[in-house]
Design a protein around this motif. Structure first.
Motif, PDB file in Angstrom:
ATOM      1  N   GLY A 225       0.393  -1.284   0.479  1.00  0.00           N
ATOM      2  CA  GLY A 225      -0.398  -0.296  -0.340  1.00  0.00           C
ATOM      3  C   GLY A 225       0.453   1.528   0.308  1.00  0.00           C
ATOM      4  O   GLY A 225       1.932   1.115   0.203  1.00  0.00           O
ATOM      5  N   ILE A 226       0.017   2.141  -0.243  1.00  0.00           N
ATOM      6  CA  ILE A 226       0.792   4.101  -0.929  1.00  0.00           C
ATOM      7  C   ILE A 226       0.791   4.685   1.402  1.00  0.00           C
ATOM      8  O   ILE A 226      -0.017   4.299   1.717  1.00  0.00           O
ATOM      9  CB  ILE A 226       0.593   4.622  -1.795  1.00  0.00           C
ATOM     10  CG1 ILE A 226      -1.019   4.653  -1.788  1.00  0.00           C
ATOM     11  CG2 ILE A 226       0.889   4.160  -2.537  1.00  0.00           C
ATOM     12  CD1 ILE A 226      -1.252   6.441  -2.262  1.00  0.00           C
ATOM     13  N   SER A 227       1.821   4.898   0.996  1.00  0.00           N
ATOM     14  CA  SER A 227       1.764   5.482   2.079  1.00  0.00           C
ATOM     15  C   SER A 227       2.456   6.927   2.916  1.00  0.00           C
ATOM     16  O   SER A 227       3.298   7.580   1.801  1.00  0.00           O
ATOM     17  CB  SER A 227       2.401   5.265   4.256  1.00  0.00           C
ATOM     18  OG  SER A 227       4.235   4.825   3.291  1.00  0.00           O
ATOM     19  N   PRO A 228       2.423   8.235   3.247  1.00  0.00           N
ATOM     20  CA  PRO A 228       2.881   9.492   3.639  1.00  0.00           C
ATOM     21  C   PRO A 228       4.361   9.288   3.333  1.00  0.00           C
ATOM     22  O   PRO A 228       4.722   9.932   2.241  1.00  0.00           O
ATOM     23  CB  PRO A 228       2.205  10.041   4.511  1.00  0.00           C
ATOM     24  CG  PRO A 228       1.500   9.421   4.848  1.00  0.00           C
ATOM     25  CD  PRO A 228       1.147   7.652   4.437  1.00  0.00           C
ATOM     26  N   SER A 229       4.342   8.775   3.719  1.00  0.00           N
ATOM     27  CA  SER A 229       6.462   7.949   4.057  1.00  0.00           C
ATOM     28  C   SER A 229       6.680   7.994   2.740  1.00  0.00           C
ATOM     29  O   SER A 229       7.606   8.884   1.456  1.00  0.00           O
ATOM     30  CB  SER A 229       6.873   7.925   5.206  1.00  0.00           C
ATOM     31  OG  SER A 229       8.060   7.164   4.770  1.00  0.00           O
ATOM     32  N   PHE A 394      -0.541   2.197  -6.316  1.00  0.00           N
ATOM     33  CA  PHE A 394       0.540   2.420  -6.541  1.00  0.00           C
ATOM     34  C   PHE A 394       1.212   3.391  -7.491  1.00  0.00           C
ATOM     35  O   PHE A 394       2.750   3.552  -8.179  1.00  0.00           O
ATOM     36  CB  PHE A 394       1.372   0.541  -7.080  1.00  0.00           C
ATOM     37  CG  PHE A 394       3.109   1.007  -5.591  1.00  0.00           C
ATOM     38  CD1 PHE A 394       2.855   1.141  -4.259  1.00  0.00           C
ATOM     39  CD2 PHE A 394       3.777   0.446  -6.344  1.00  0.00           C
ATOM     40  CE1 PHE A 394       4.314   1.012  -3.330  1.00  0.00           C
ATOM     41  CE2 PHE A 394       5.447   0.778  -5.926  1.00  0.00           C
ATOM     42  CZ  PHE A 394       5.086   0.723  -4.292  1.00  0.00           C
ATOM     43  N   LEU A 395       0.420   3.303  -8.194  1.00  0.00           N
ATOM     44  CA  LEU A 395       0.218   4.330  -9.048  1.00  0.00           C
ATOM     45  C   LEU A 395       1.315   5.619  -9.446  1.00  0.00           C
ATOM     46  O   LEU A 395       2.241   5.846 -10.118  1.00  0.00           O
ATOM     47  CB  LEU A 395      -0.596   4.332 -10.282  1.00  0.00           C
ATOM     48  CG  LEU A 395      -0.695   3.291 -11.513  1.00  0.00           C
ATOM     49  CD1 LEU A 395      -2.287   3.961 -12.243  1.00  0.00           C
ATOM     50  CD2 LEU A 395       0.584   3.496 -12.651  1.00  0.00           C
ATOM     51  N   PHE A 396       0.593   6.429  -8.094  1.00  0.00           N
ATOM     52  CA  PHE A 396       1.259   7.345  -7.475  1.00  0.00           C
ATOM     53  C   PHE A 396       2.442   7.981  -7.482  1.00  0.00           C
ATOM     54  O   PHE A 396       3.355   8.684  -8.032  1.00  0.00           O
ATOM     55  CB  PHE A 396      -0.168   8.194  -6.193  1.00  0.00           C
ATOM     56  CG  PHE A 396      -1.411   8.267  -6.921  1.00  0.00           C
ATOM     57  CD1 PHE A 396      -1.590   9.845  -7.522  1.00  0.00           C
ATOM     58  CD2 PHE A 396      -2.121   7.076  -6.863  1.00  0.00           C
ATOM     59  CE1 PHE A 396      -3.350   9.617  -7.597  1.00  0.00           C
ATOM     60  CE2 PHE A 396      -3.620   7.800  -6.962  1.00  0.00           C
ATOM     61  CZ  PHE A 396      -3.845   8.560  -7.593  1.00  0.00           C
ATOM     62  N   PRO A 397       3.065   6.858  -6.252  1.00  0.00           N
ATOM     63  CA  PRO A 397       4.365   7.225  -5.907  1.00  0.00           C
ATOM     64  C   PRO A 397       5.650   6.550  -6.807  1.00  0.00           C
ATOM     65  O   PRO A 397       6.665   7.266  -7.808  1.00  0.00           O
ATOM     66  CB  PRO A 397       4.993   6.563  -4.902  1.00  0.00           C
ATOM     67  CG  PRO A 397       3.915   5.380  -4.771  1.00  0.00           C
ATOM     68  CD  PRO A 397       2.559   5.861  -5.209  1.00  0.00           C
ATOM     69  N   LEU A 398       4.745   5.863  -7.957  1.00  0.00           N
ATOM     70  CA  LEU A 398       5.943   5.440  -9.337  1.00  0.00           C
ATOM     71  C   LEU A 398       5.876   6.303 -10.683  1.00  0.00           C
ATOM     72  O   LEU A 398       6.480   6.842 -10.595  1.00  0.00           O
ATOM     73  CB  LEU A 398       4.936   4.564 -10.214  1.00  0.00           C
ATOM     74  CG  LEU A 398       5.222   2.623  -9.678  1.00  0.00           C
ATOM     75  CD1 LEU A 398       4.487   1.504 -10.350  1.00  0.00           C
ATOM     76  CD2 LEU A 398       6.685   2.847  -9.289  1.00  0.00           C
ATOM     77  N   ILE A 399       4.289   6.911 -10.495  1.00  0.00           N
ATOM     78  CA  ILE A 399       4.726   8.432 -11.354  1.00  0.00           C
ATOM     79  C   ILE A 399       5.807   9.637 -11.447  1.00  0.00           C
ATOM     80  O   ILE A 399       6.384   9.963 -11.580  1.00  0.00           O
ATOM     81  CB  ILE A 399       3.244   8.899 -11.779  1.00  0.00           C
ATOM     82  CG1 ILE A 399       2.462   7.694 -12.563  1.00  0.00           C
ATOM     83  CG2 ILE A 399       3.309  10.627 -12.050  1.00  0.00           C
ATOM     84  CD1 ILE A 399       0.947   8.396 -12.857  1.00  0.00           C
ATOM     85  N   PHE A 400       5.707   9.327  -9.744  1.00  0.00           N
ATOM     86  CA  PHE A 400       5.792  10.818  -9.099  1.00  0.00           C
ATOM     87  C   PHE A 400       7.903  10.143  -9.446  1.00  0.00           C
ATOM     88  O   PHE A 400       8.494  11.598  -9.379  1.00  0.00           O
ATOM     89  CB  PHE A 400       6.086  11.193  -7.674  1.00  0.00           C
ATOM     90  CG  PHE A 400       4.443  11.471  -7.572  1.00  0.00           C
ATOM     91  CD1 PHE A 400       3.767  12.895  -8.218  1.00  0.00           C
ATOM     92  CD2 PHE A 400       3.996  11.086  -5.988  1.00  0.00           C
ATOM     93  CE1 PHE A 400       2.312  12.902  -8.037  1.00  0.00           C
ATOM     94  CE2 PHE A 400       2.218  11.433  -5.821  1.00  0.00           C
ATOM     95  CZ  PHE A 400       2.670  12.758  -6.661  1.00  0.00           C
ATOM     96  N   ALA A 401       8.417   9.144  -9.018  1.00  0.00           N
ATOM     97  CA  ALA A 401      10.135   9.496  -9.135  1.00  0.00           C
ATOM     98  C   ALA A 401      10.285   9.538 -10.492  1.00  0.00           C
ATOM     99  O   ALA A 401      11.265   9.632 -10.701  1.00  0.00           O
ATOM    100  CB  ALA A 401       9.749   7.335  -8.315  1.00  0.00           C
ATOM    101  N   VAL A 402       9.075   8.100 -11.001  1.00  0.00           N
ATOM    102  CA  VAL A 402       9.778   8.407 -12.449  1.00  0.00           C
ATOM    103  C   VAL A 402       9.733   9.419 -13.190  1.00  0.00           C
ATOM    104  O   VAL A 402      10.073  10.418 -13.947  1.00  0.00           O
ATOM    105  CB  VAL A 402       7.963   7.409 -13.728  1.00  0.00           C
ATOM    106  CG1 VAL A 402       9.155   7.853 -15.001  1.00  0.00           C
ATOM    107  CG2 VAL A 402       8.948   5.799 -12.576  1.00  0.00           C
TER     108      VAL A 402
END
Length: 431
Positions: A225-229, A394-402
């Motif tokens: 799951g995603i988390s703020p961290s 999980f797309l959210f942190p993936l897109i931010f990092a990419v």
């Protein structure tokens, strides 16, 4: 061909379907061959081609002396095989060149030998990737089909690219990523004439490959799951992966450019792969294209010390293989480097904000590093989603990092006055 210069739609549809079927059969056959060689070389799961025992488990259970001996054989096969191919075969034509100039046909016999050498060496323990081989054989077959059907230059160009993407889709069971690879990397367009055959060929190829490989998830992971961290980390760490990917790409290109020619391929490959075998006596995780360390990273099975050690050694053996003149891809090796780097950074991050598993960091790092090292952000995201079937949130942190990784890589390229370009390693050409 019709008087207008366009191929009749029915004939074009038949060639498109045949390209997908051929890519699926080719990718399936190469994957099965890889498993057979791995099982025989390291003496595990000899009663089954596809088994529940992974390559990492097999090589870890093999005696250390056997690992070293197999890598000596790998060096002989690599050096002797590519020397003979370059010495006696016609010049190879890369996928990129065949797409840019449809008149440049990929010679089928020489391409087949080149493909088999890649599969054999990766199966024996080469640290390079196996994904270029199915792309090349599928592109070569599609080019031959296009010529037999009398397609015009533009139609042949699109279908050769689609064949290459379908080969990727087949061997890894990633139809969406295969289609995106065609559109984003090979053709550079999302126009309808390219989009439709890209989707059709990749979808058919993946389905056909199920005959022998099944509907396999490449990297099963726990439900992250995603988390703020994790979200904050993905935003901050993304640019770091872009800078690292830019440096890796520059060094890898330089190592490839300096690879030996002629008979020197034999001693170079023998020396480098023997050295890799000696190191693998203590670190079996280094053998193969990197799938083992990737799975360990995604499963939270790496400590900070082991992840850092494997990161350094993985970079060293990959670059050494390129310097020796061995051929193969950098897709899985790039993901491995990104995942190991992310595990190291994630370990440090969780000391201050511990609310995310290390496997989640590894997934994001793999996508971020791969996207920048091969200049394919959309394909990298799709690969991670299809490789692991992780949840859509999980797309959210993936897109931010990419996004951060791509932006940093482009900034580095502008700063050092070098236009961003894919690593030259996957191209099939004489050294």
């Amino acid at each position: 061909m019709s008087p207008s210069g366009k191929t009749p739609l029915a004939r074009l549809a038949v060639v498109t379907v045949l390209a997908g079927v051929g890519a699926g059969l080719g990718g399936m056959a190469l994957a099965l061959l890889l498993h057979v060689i791995q099982h025989v070389a390291y003496g595990y799961s000899l009663d089954a081609v596809i088994s529940s025992e992974s390559f990492l488990q097999g090589v870890s259970a093999a005696p250390p002396a056997r690992r070293a001996a197999v890598l000596v054989v790998c060096g002989l096969v690599a050096g002797g095989g590519w020397w003979a191919l370059y010495r006696f075969g016609r010049p190879l034509v890369s996928i990129g060149k065949a797409v840019r100039a449809p008149g440049e046909a990929m010679p089928l016999p020489e391409t087949t030998v080149h493909v088999l050498l890649q599969i054999c060496t990766v199966a024996l323990g080469s640290p390079l990737g196996r994904e270029v081989a199915p792309r090349e054989i599928a592109a070569a077959l599609t080019g031959w089909l296009s010529r037999q059907a009398g397609l015009n230059a533009e139609e042949a160009r699109i279908l050769v690219a689609c064949g290459a993407g379908a080969g990727l889709a087949a061997v890894y069971n990633v139809p969406l990523a295969g289609a995106l690879f065609v559109l984003e990397v090979l053709l550079g367009t999302f126009s309808l004439p390219a989009l439709l055959p890209a989707i059709v060929t990749s979808g058919i190829a993946a389905l056909v490959a199920w005959i022998g490989l099944g509907d396999e998830v490449q990297y099963p992971v726990m439900p992250f799951g995603i988390s703020p961290s994790l979200v904050v980390w993905s935003i901050l760490a993304g640019p770091l992966f872009g800078v690292a990917a830019y440096g890796f790409k520059r060094i890898a290109t330089a190592m490839t450019a300096r690879s030996p020619e002629g008979w020197r391929l034999v001693p170079w490959n023998l020396a480098v792969f023997t050295g890799i075998g000696l190191v693998a006596m203590s670190f079996p995780q280094l053998l193969g294209n990197g799938r083992g360390p990737l799975q360990l990273s995604f499963a939270n099975d790496l400590s900070l010390g082991l992840a850092a050690t494997l990161l350094v050694l993985r970079l060293a053996v990959t670059l050494a293989a390129l310097r020796a003149g061995a051929k193969g891809g950098l897709l899985t090796p790039g993901m491995t480097v990104g995942a190991l780097l992310a595990t190291v950074l994630g370990c440090l991050w969780t000391l201050a904000w511990p609310d995310a598993p290390l496997g989640a960091f590894a997934l994001i790092g793999a996508a971020a590093f791969l996207s920048a090292s091969m200049n394919m952000p959309l394909t990298a995201i799709a690969l991670i989603l299809e490789f692991t079937r992780v949840g859509q949130d999980f797309l959210f942190p993936l897109i931010f990092a990419v996004s951060g990784s791509i932006a940093a890589e482009r900034l580095c390229a502008i700063t050092f006055r070098a236009a961003p370009q894919p690593v030259a390693v996957p191209s099939a050409s004489h050294p």
